[in-house]
Design a protein around this motif. Structure first.
Motif, PDB file in Angstrom:
ATOM      1  N   TYR A  25       0.827  -1.210   0.000  1.00  0.00           N
ATOM      2  CA  TYR A  25       0.000   0.000   0.000  1.00  0.00           C
ATOM      3  C   TYR A  25       0.862   1.260   0.000  1.00  0.00           C
ATOM      4  N   LEU A  26       1.841   1.316   0.883  1.00  0.00           N
ATOM      5  CA  LEU A  26       2.649   2.526   1.009  1.00  0.00           C
ATOM      6  C   LEU A  26       3.533   2.739  -0.211  1.00  0.00           C
ATOM      7  N   GLY A  29       1.257   3.346  -3.403  1.00  0.00           N
ATOM      8  CA  GLY A  29       0.579   4.635  -3.233  1.00  0.00           C
ATOM      9  C   GLY A  29       1.528   5.801  -3.440  1.00  0.00           C
ATOM     10  N   TRP A  33       1.197   8.466  -6.425  1.00  0.00           N
ATOM     11  CA  TRP A  33       1.050   9.877  -6.061  1.00  0.00           C
ATOM     12  C   TRP A  33       2.125  10.732  -6.726  1.00  0.00           C
ATOM     13  N   LEU A  59      -7.520  12.734   2.933  1.00  0.00           N
ATOM     14  CA  LEU A  59      -6.330  11.888   2.928  1.00  0.00           C
ATOM     15  C   LEU A  59      -6.129  11.216   4.286  1.00  0.00           C
ATOM     16  N   GLU A  62      -8.651   8.411   4.548  1.00  0.00           N
ATOM     17  CA  GLU A  62      -8.287   7.280   3.699  1.00  0.00           C
ATOM     18  C   GLU A  62      -7.163   6.455   4.332  1.00  0.00           C
ATOM     19  N   LEU A  63      -6.199   7.124   4.921  1.00  0.00           N
ATOM     20  CA  LEU A  63      -5.101   6.411   5.570  1.00  0.00           C
ATOM     21  C   LEU A  63      -5.588   5.617   6.775  1.00  0.00           C
ATOM     22  N   SER A  66      -7.629   2.653   5.416  1.00  0.00           N
ATOM     23  CA  SER A  66      -6.743   1.691   4.769  1.00  0.00           C
ATOM     24  C   SER A  66      -5.933   0.903   5.788  1.00  0.00           C
ATOM     25  N   TRP A 143      -4.454   6.803  -2.314  1.00  0.00           N
ATOM     26  CA  TRP A 143      -4.586   6.375  -0.917  1.00  0.00           C
ATOM     27  C   TRP A 143      -5.981   5.849  -0.604  1.00  0.00           C
ATOM     28  N   SER A 144      -6.915   5.951  -1.542  1.00  0.00           N
ATOM     29  CA  SER A 144      -8.253   5.398  -1.319  1.00  0.00           C
ATOM     30  C   SER A 144      -8.369   3.953  -1.798  1.00  0.00           C
ATOM     31  N   ASN A 186      -4.441   1.121  -7.988  1.00  0.00           N
ATOM     32  CA  ASN A 186      -3.853   2.455  -8.073  1.00  0.00           C
ATOM     33  C   ASN A 186      -4.133   3.103  -9.418  1.00  0.00           C
TER      34      ASN A 186
END
Length: 272
Positions: A25-26, A29, A33, A59, A62-63, A66, A143-144, A186
Motif C-alpha cells: 500500500y505505502l 501509493g 502519487w 487523505l 483514507e489512511l 486503509s 490512498w483510497s 492504483n
C-alpha cells in the motif's frame, strides 16, 4: 517460501501478511502519487480527470480506513494458511516459470470477475452501507485504494480462496496476485489519465472509468477490463460526471471534505 509459510504459526502469518500489505500500500501509493501529481504533469503526459480539490481531511480518513483494511487482510491470510495446513489446498512445488505465468494470467481474469461480482453486491441495498466508506472519496486518490469498511475488505480479500481449492498454485503466483491487484487499484484510483489521447481506450481508460464510478456512484463496476460492464449493461457514458463537476465549478458544491455521504442512487441517475 511456500513451504515455510505453511510451517509458520498463526501469529507469524498475521504479522508477515500485515507487513506485506502495508508495504504494498505505502510503496505503490507513493509511486502513484508521485507520478500523477508531479512526474506525468511535468512531462505533459495525460490529464487530471476530476478537478475538484482533495482535502487533507480526506487523505487522513483514507489512511485510517486503509490501515484497518490492511489489518483485515493480514488476519484474513489465516484462511489460505489453514486451507494449506489442513490439506484442503496445496501449493505447487517448484513450478516452472511458464506455469507461473499461466497461473498469473488466470488469476488476473478471476480477479476481474471476482471484483465485478463483489462490487455489484456492494451496491445492493443490503450491502451498500458497507461500501459507503469507500464512496466518501468522491474524488479518488491512490490512498483510497484500501479505504474500505472491514466487511468490504474481507469480501474483496477473499479472491484467492476459490482458485486455491480448484488448483495447486505456485506461491509466487499467489503473491503476484496481491501485487497485481493493488497496482491495478492504483491505476483506477489515481484520478489521472496517463494517455496522450483523450479519452483513453482499453486498459488505459481504466482510470477514467473508475473516476466516473466514484463521481456518479452507480455504473462502471469493473476493475481494469470493461468487458463485464459491457456484458451486463453497466457502462457509464463518458460525460456522466460532467454535471457534478460543473456544479462544483459554479460554486454550488462545497469542496470535497469527504465527510459527506456517498451520492444517492437517484442523484447518480440525474447526473447521467
Amino acid at each position: 517460501m511456500g513451504a515455510r509459510f505453511v510451517e509458520w504459526d498463526a501469529w507469524t502469518v498475521v504479522a508477515a501478511a500485515t507487513a506485506w500489505f502495508a508495504a504494498l500500500y505505502l510503496l505503490t501509493g507513493a509511486v502513484a502519487w508521485l507520478l500523477t501529481e508531479h512526474v506525468l504533469p511535468g512531462l505533459g503526459i495525460g490529464r487530471r480527470l476530476d478537478p475538484r480539490p482533495v482535502t487533507s481531511a480526506q487523505l487522513r480518513r483514507e489512511l485510517r480506513a486503509s490501515s484497518l483494511s490492511i489489518l483485515v487482510f493480514g488476519i484474513g491470510a489465516l484462511i489460505p494458511w489453514l486451507l494449506l495446513r489442513h490439506g484442503w489446498a496445496r501449493l505447487a512445488a517448484d513450478p516452472p516459470w511458464s506455469q507461473v505465468a499461466i497461473e498469473i494470467g488466470a488469476l488476473f481474469l478471476w480477479n476481474e470477475l471476482h471484483f465485478y461480482l463483489c462490487h455489484r453486491l456492494l451496491h445492493t441495498r443490503p450491502l451498500r452501507r458497507f461500501h459507503a466508506e469507500h464512496h466518501r472519496s468522491h474524488v479518488p486518490t491512490p490512498w483510497s485504494t484500501y479505504a474500505f469498511h472491514p466487511v468490504e475488505a474481507a469480501l474483496l480479500g477473499s479472491v484467492p480462496l476459490l482458485p486455491m481449492l480448484a488448483h495447486d498454485f505456485g506461491f509466487a503466483s499467489l503473491l503476484a496476485l496481491t501485487v497485481l491487484s493493488i497496482a491495478l487499484n492504483n491505476l483506477g484510483h489515481g484520478n489521472y489519465e496517463a494517455s496522450r489521447n483523450a479519452p483513453a481506450r482499453g486498459w488505459l481508460g481504466a482510470s477514467r472509468r473508475h473516476h466516473l464510478h466514484h463521481a456518479c456512484y452507480q455504473g462502471n463496476y469493473g476493475f481494469l477490463l470493461e468487458v463485464f460492464d459491457r456484458m451486463f449493461g453497466s457502462v457509464l457514458p463518458l460525460d456522466a460526471a460532467d454535471a457534478a463537476i460543473a456544479r462544483h465549478g459554479r460554486g454550488r458544491q462545497a469542496p470535497q471534505d469527504q465527510d459527506s455521504p456517498p451520492v444517492r442512487e437517484s442523484d447518480a441517475h440525474k447526473d447521467r
